[in-house]
Design a protein around this motif. Structure first.
Motif, mmCIF file in Angstrom:
data_model
loop_
_atom_site.group_PDB
_atom_site.id
_atom_site.type_symbol
_atom_site.label_atom_id
_atom_site.label_comp_id
_atom_site.label_asym_id
_atom_site.label_seq_id
_atom_site.Cartn_x
_atom_site.Cartn_y
_atom_site.Cartn_z
ATOM 1 N N ALA A 141 -0.802 -0.372 -1.222
ATOM 2 C CA ALA A 141 -2.244 -0.897 -1.615
ATOM 3 C C ALA A 141 -1.858 -2.995 -1.422
ATOM 4 C CB ALA A 141 -2.963 -0.713 -2.468
ATOM 5 N N ASP A 142 -2.506 -3.459 -0.311
ATOM 6 C CA ASP A 142 -2.981 -4.836 -0.611
ATOM 7 C C ASP A 142 -3.891 -5.114 0.050
ATOM 8 O OD1 ASP A 142 -1.645 -7.823 -0.317
ATOM 9 O OD2 ASP A 142 0.365 -7.037 -0.313
ATOM 10 N N LYS A 143 -5.135 -6.125 -0.305
ATOM 11 C CA LYS A 143 -5.573 -6.837 0.820
ATOM 12 C C LYS A 143 -5.385 -7.594 1.597
ATOM 13 C CE LYS A 143 -8.993 -6.808 -3.686
ATOM 14 N NZ LYS A 143 -9.503 -7.456 -4.833
ATOM 15 N N SER A 193 -8.726 -3.578 5.901
ATOM 16 C CA SER A 193 -8.883 -2.638 5.081
ATOM 17 C C SER A 193 -7.364 -1.321 5.481
ATOM 18 C CB SER A 193 -9.854 -1.950 6.003
ATOM 19 O OG SER A 193 -10.936 0.012 5.834
ATOM 20 N N GLN A 194 -7.326 -0.750 4.421
ATOM 21 C CA GLN A 194 -5.735 0.512 4.742
ATOM 22 C C GLN A 194 -6.680 1.850 4.772
ATOM 23 O OE1 GLN A 194 -3.423 -1.503 1.210
ATOM 24 N NE2 GLN A 194 -2.021 -0.923 2.312
ATOM 25 N N GLN A 229 -5.953 0.782 -1.281
ATOM 26 C CA GLN A 229 -6.946 -0.014 -1.457
ATOM 27 C C GLN A 229 -8.257 0.368 -3.006
ATOM 28 O OE1 GLN A 229 -8.064 -3.047 1.163
ATOM 29 N NE2 GLN A 229 -6.082 -3.092 1.855
ATOM 30 N N SER A 230 -9.131 1.438 -3.285
ATOM 31 C CA SER A 230 -9.715 1.564 -2.892
ATOM 32 C C SER A 230 -9.320 2.917 -4.562
ATOM 33 C CB SER A 230 -10.777 3.250 -2.962
ATOM 34 O OG SER A 230 -11.435 3.728 -3.556
ATOM 35 N N GLN A 270 -6.254 2.036 -5.782
ATOM 36 C CA GLN A 270 -6.092 0.125 -6.672
ATOM 37 C C GLN A 270 -6.914 -0.294 -7.792
ATOM 38 O OE1 GLN A 270 -4.799 -3.761 -4.588
ATOM 39 N NE2 GLN A 270 -2.672 -3.478 -5.574
ATOM 40 N N GLN A 271 -8.462 -0.360 -6.778
ATOM 41 C CA GLN A 271 -9.251 -0.404 -7.462
ATOM 42 C C GLN A 271 -10.210 -0.198 -8.761
ATOM 43 O OE1 GLN A 271 -11.814 -0.955 -4.175
ATOM 44 N NE2 GLN A 271 -11.060 -2.467 -3.511
ATOM 45 N N GLU A 329 -6.162 -5.853 -10.753
ATOM 46 C CA GLU A 329 -5.734 -4.835 -9.500
ATOM 47 C C GLU A 329 -4.409 -5.236 -8.845
ATOM 48 O OE1 GLU A 329 -8.559 -5.237 -6.478
ATOM 49 O OE2 GLU A 329 -10.192 -5.134 -6.986
#
Length: 747
Positions: free
Chosen positions: A99-101, A105-106, A375-376, A378-379, A389
């Motif tokens: 996960a990495d911004k 979008s992932q 990513q979601s 992670q958030q 995060e």
């Protein structure tokens, strides 16, 4: 040839260690479209940024930032990267991105991994290739115009000199990163990997059992959790007795989890978690719990009554969402056709239920999850734990199916919260019963269609209404109307050339968690319009394909201007992915030509047809069935798909085959029912999927197209149900407008 491994989560530090062992390497990456290679480390290893790394041994490491759930994206993304890079496919090693911004979008949903990232991945590959070519030109002291990359080597045009990517990697990484506008991308006729069928890179590990799925994660000191969740959305634990649960061998703890307030979001449902040294003990301990649940506002929810209410609502005026021409009030009985279609609640029923493993320490949280949305994850985990995060590391395993369920990270939050409470690694494993009874559901729905035929039996007016609880209700309280984005999914965006069109939506309150499922609202909307066009064809005495041609009108690019709504087009610009009626017509021609040579319908048999655009792709499906003594047999299914430029044709065929099987499962047997607020189904015995004897012979035609790459995973699903019910009508003269079909026929 390279042996592809299962999912590897390799961080920057991991890659630095890897390259330190092999001597040298090049690393390139992107933030948006601005690239910046990092400085050389003391060991002369060029540091990986995000997408491409090249080792001194000429191995090419390509990062896939999307989640693999059988669709083949860990092959498709590397194909695009490697093609522009000019890398030898046999030298490729695929790395799974964390996960990495910085990846953008992932979220692996919406059939958008290739269509959203195709150009960017080409630019990434071209950037690396350009730097390698410049490094070779510098070494040979020639113009960069005198060199070219091919199969992991850079060649000199005027001699037999060549250098491997591995030999050039370190020097290339020292060069300035080319600007995007300076890159030269290949023309389509130069592709050597894009458009070629490739076996998915994880195939061997899947076959020999080495592939790592969420359930395969095993961390030292890990304990296992099984959670008794509220049977009705909104209920909580009133009281519980865990005496017998604690007597089960292996059970070490019982923990009450709070029920969050407000909209469901991606929050856990709460309940009682039984912690044990193994999954079996955790589940047996959970079964031994005695729990009393509080009342809920959803206790009275009954799906049979609710659907009847929806059917009543769509018979009455609703909120107008699209208007073309004039409102029609004159509906002569002899020339008017109307019908109401219903689809029940549905669930994802993927082979691997949700699972996540979390380890929370004083330094942060590390997760291993079969997640579509790292990513979601992670958030939401960071929010639940009160962390930033960057303190949450999300490792993405292979997914044993997802279909949208694993884009909701509630199960990962459960694991993280329990790990924090216990101060040790925790694996939360959902059972099949959990997945079916406590998931996020595809909305129950009703649709009403009405059309007036002119003297020439062409449609001159169309009125349609749709009603279903909105996915937006999962994210905000008080939502009663479907969102514009949901209405765009096969309802408001069908490009019919009818003089007068009025489309409406009605209110529908949610009583459970509503979520995305493979092809989302296209499921019910394609069933409605696909069935109704066939009914109009029967009334007009025309073949269904002819009725579609007439209702679509002349080939054109439909913009829906001046019709009271702005079309979302699946998040794409209409300039890049227009609603092209000509592509509908071409598919009609393709499927008609194919059916001309297909088996003719025999006794008790019939062909049915439907066509639909979704996720900016076009799919036509023709289905042959036989119905004898009330027993339905699906004999053959022919699908033609126009998904624009295709990266891996084999995966397009496979995904379309899977979509047909998925669509047939839903249409024939898919139904979730509620009574007293609780889901009545629990496993595959009462929520069955298509079995091998029920599966038809499937043929897929991938239509060659020069259009931009479009969606593949979901577009094959929507036309399946209407083509099936239309075929049944052709075979029997009976029209079934309420799914699933096992309510009417033996399947």
């Amino acid at each position: 040839m390279t042996t592809f491994t299962a999912v590897e989560n390799i961080s920057r530090r991991d890659v630095l260690k890897l390259f330190g062992a092999t001597g040298g390497g090049l690393a390139l990456g992107a933030t948006g479209l601005a690239w910046s290679p990092m400085a050389l480390a003391q060991d002369k290893t060029a540091i990986l940024n995000l997408f491409i790394a090249i080792g001194e041994d000429n191995k090419v490491y390509l990062t896939c930032h999307r989640s693999e759930m059988g669709q083949g994206i860990r092959t498709g993304i590397p194909q695009v990267l490697a093609d522009e890079l000019e890398a030898d496919w046999d030298n490729i090693v695929v790395i799974q991105g964390l996960a990495d911004k910085r990846y953008g979008s992932q979220n692996t949903d919406g059939s958008r991994s290739i269509r959203k990232h195709f150009t960017r991945m080409r630019q990434m590959g071209a950037t690396a290739r350009t730097m390698l070519e410049q490094a070779a030109a510098n070494k040979w002291k020639v113009s960069v115009d005198d060199v070219f990359a091919k199969a992991s080597y850079v060649h000199h045009k005027h001699s037999d000199k060549k250098l491997s990517f591995g030999e050039l990697a370190v020097e290339a990484s020292k060069l300035p990163t080319p600007k995007v506008e300076s890159l030269t991308l290949k023309s389509a006729n130069e592709f050597n990997l894009i458009g070629k069928s490739k076996t998915i890179v994880d195939m061997q590990s899947m076959l020999d059992g080495k592939a790592k799925y969420g359930y395969d994660i095993n961390i030292d000191g890990m304990v296992y959790a099984s959670i008794a969740r509220p049977p009705v959305l909104g209920s909580d634990v009133a009281s519980f007795d865990d005496t017998n649960a604690r007597k089960v061998a292996g059970v070490i703890e019982v923990i009450k989890l709070d029920v969050p307030k407000g909209a469901p979001l991606f929050q856990p449902l709460g309940g009682i978690a039984v912690i044990a040294t193994n999954t079996w003990s955790a589940e047996q301990g959970r079964k031994a719990l005695k729990v009393t649940w509080t009342d809920s506002v959803n206790d009275s929810h009954d799906s049979v009554k609710y659907l009847s209410e929806l059917v009543g609502k769509v018979q009455q005026s609703g909120k107008v969402i699209r208007q073309l021409g004039n409102p029609v009030t004159d509906w002569p009985k002899d020339t008017t056709v109307n019908a109401t279609y219903t689809v029940p609640y549905l669930t994802h029923a993927m082979m691997e239920p949700p699972v996540a493993t979390a380890h929370v320490t004083s330094e942060g949280c590390e997760l291993w999850a079969s997640s579509q949305t790292p990513q979601s994850t992670q958030q939401n985990v960071a929010g639940a734990l009160g962390l930033t995060e960057d303190k949450v590391k999300v490792n993405v395993t292979l997914l044993g199916g997802g279909f949208g369920r694993k884009s909701k990270p509630d199960y990962s939050v459960e694991a993280a919260v329990l790990s924090k409470k216990l101060n040790k690694p925790v694996k939360v494993s959902w059972t099949r019963e959990d997945e079916i009874q406590n998931g996020y559901y595809h909305a129950i729905s009703a649709q009403f269609y009405q059309a007036k035929l002119a003297d020439n039996n062409q449609v001159e007016a169309l009125l349609a209404r749709t009603g279903f609880p909105s996915i937006s209700s999962t994210f905000a309280e008080g939502v009663e109307y479907p969102s514009d984005g949901e209405l765009d999914l096969g309802f408001s965006d069908v490009p019919l050339a009818v003089e007068n069109i009025q489309l409406e939506a009605v209110k529908a309150k949610a009583h459970t968690r509503i979520g995305w499922m493979r092809s989302v609202c296209n499921i019910q909307h394609a069933f409605g319009i696909g069935s109704f066009v066939d009914e109009l064809a029967v009334k007009a005495g025309k073949p269904c394909l002819q009725m579609w041609r007439e209702m679509l009108g002349k080939p054109r690019l439909e913009t829906f201007t001046d019709q009271g709504f702005k079309y979302g087009n699946y998040g794409e610009e209409l300039a890049d992915h227009p609603v092209d009626v000509g592509r509908y017509h071409h598919l009609l021609d393709v499927i008609e030509a194919k059916m001309a040579n297909a088996p003719k319908a025999g006794k008790n048999q019939g062909w049915g047809f439907a066509i639909h655009r979704s996720f900016v792709s076009y799919v036509a499906v023709a289905t042959l069935v036989e119905v004898t003594d009330g027993q339905l047999k699906v004999i053959k299914s022919i699908a033609a798909i126009d998904a624009g430029l295709v990266v891996n044709p084999d995966r397009v065929v496979s995904q379309t085959e899977g979509a047909i099987i998925f669509g047939l499962s839903l249409a024939m047997m898919g139904e979730i029912t509620y009574k007293n607020g609780q889901v009545q189904q629990s496993n595959f015995h009462d929520y069955p999927l298509l079995r091998l004897p029920q599966c038809p012979d499937i043929e897929v035609i991938v239509v060659e197209s020069k259009a931009n790459p479009a969606g593949v995973g979901e577009p094959g699903v929507p036309p399946v149900a209407p083509s099936l019910t239309n075929a049944i009508f052709a075979a029997t003269g009976k029209r079934y407008r309420d799914l699933p079909l096992n309510k009417h026929l033996k399947v």
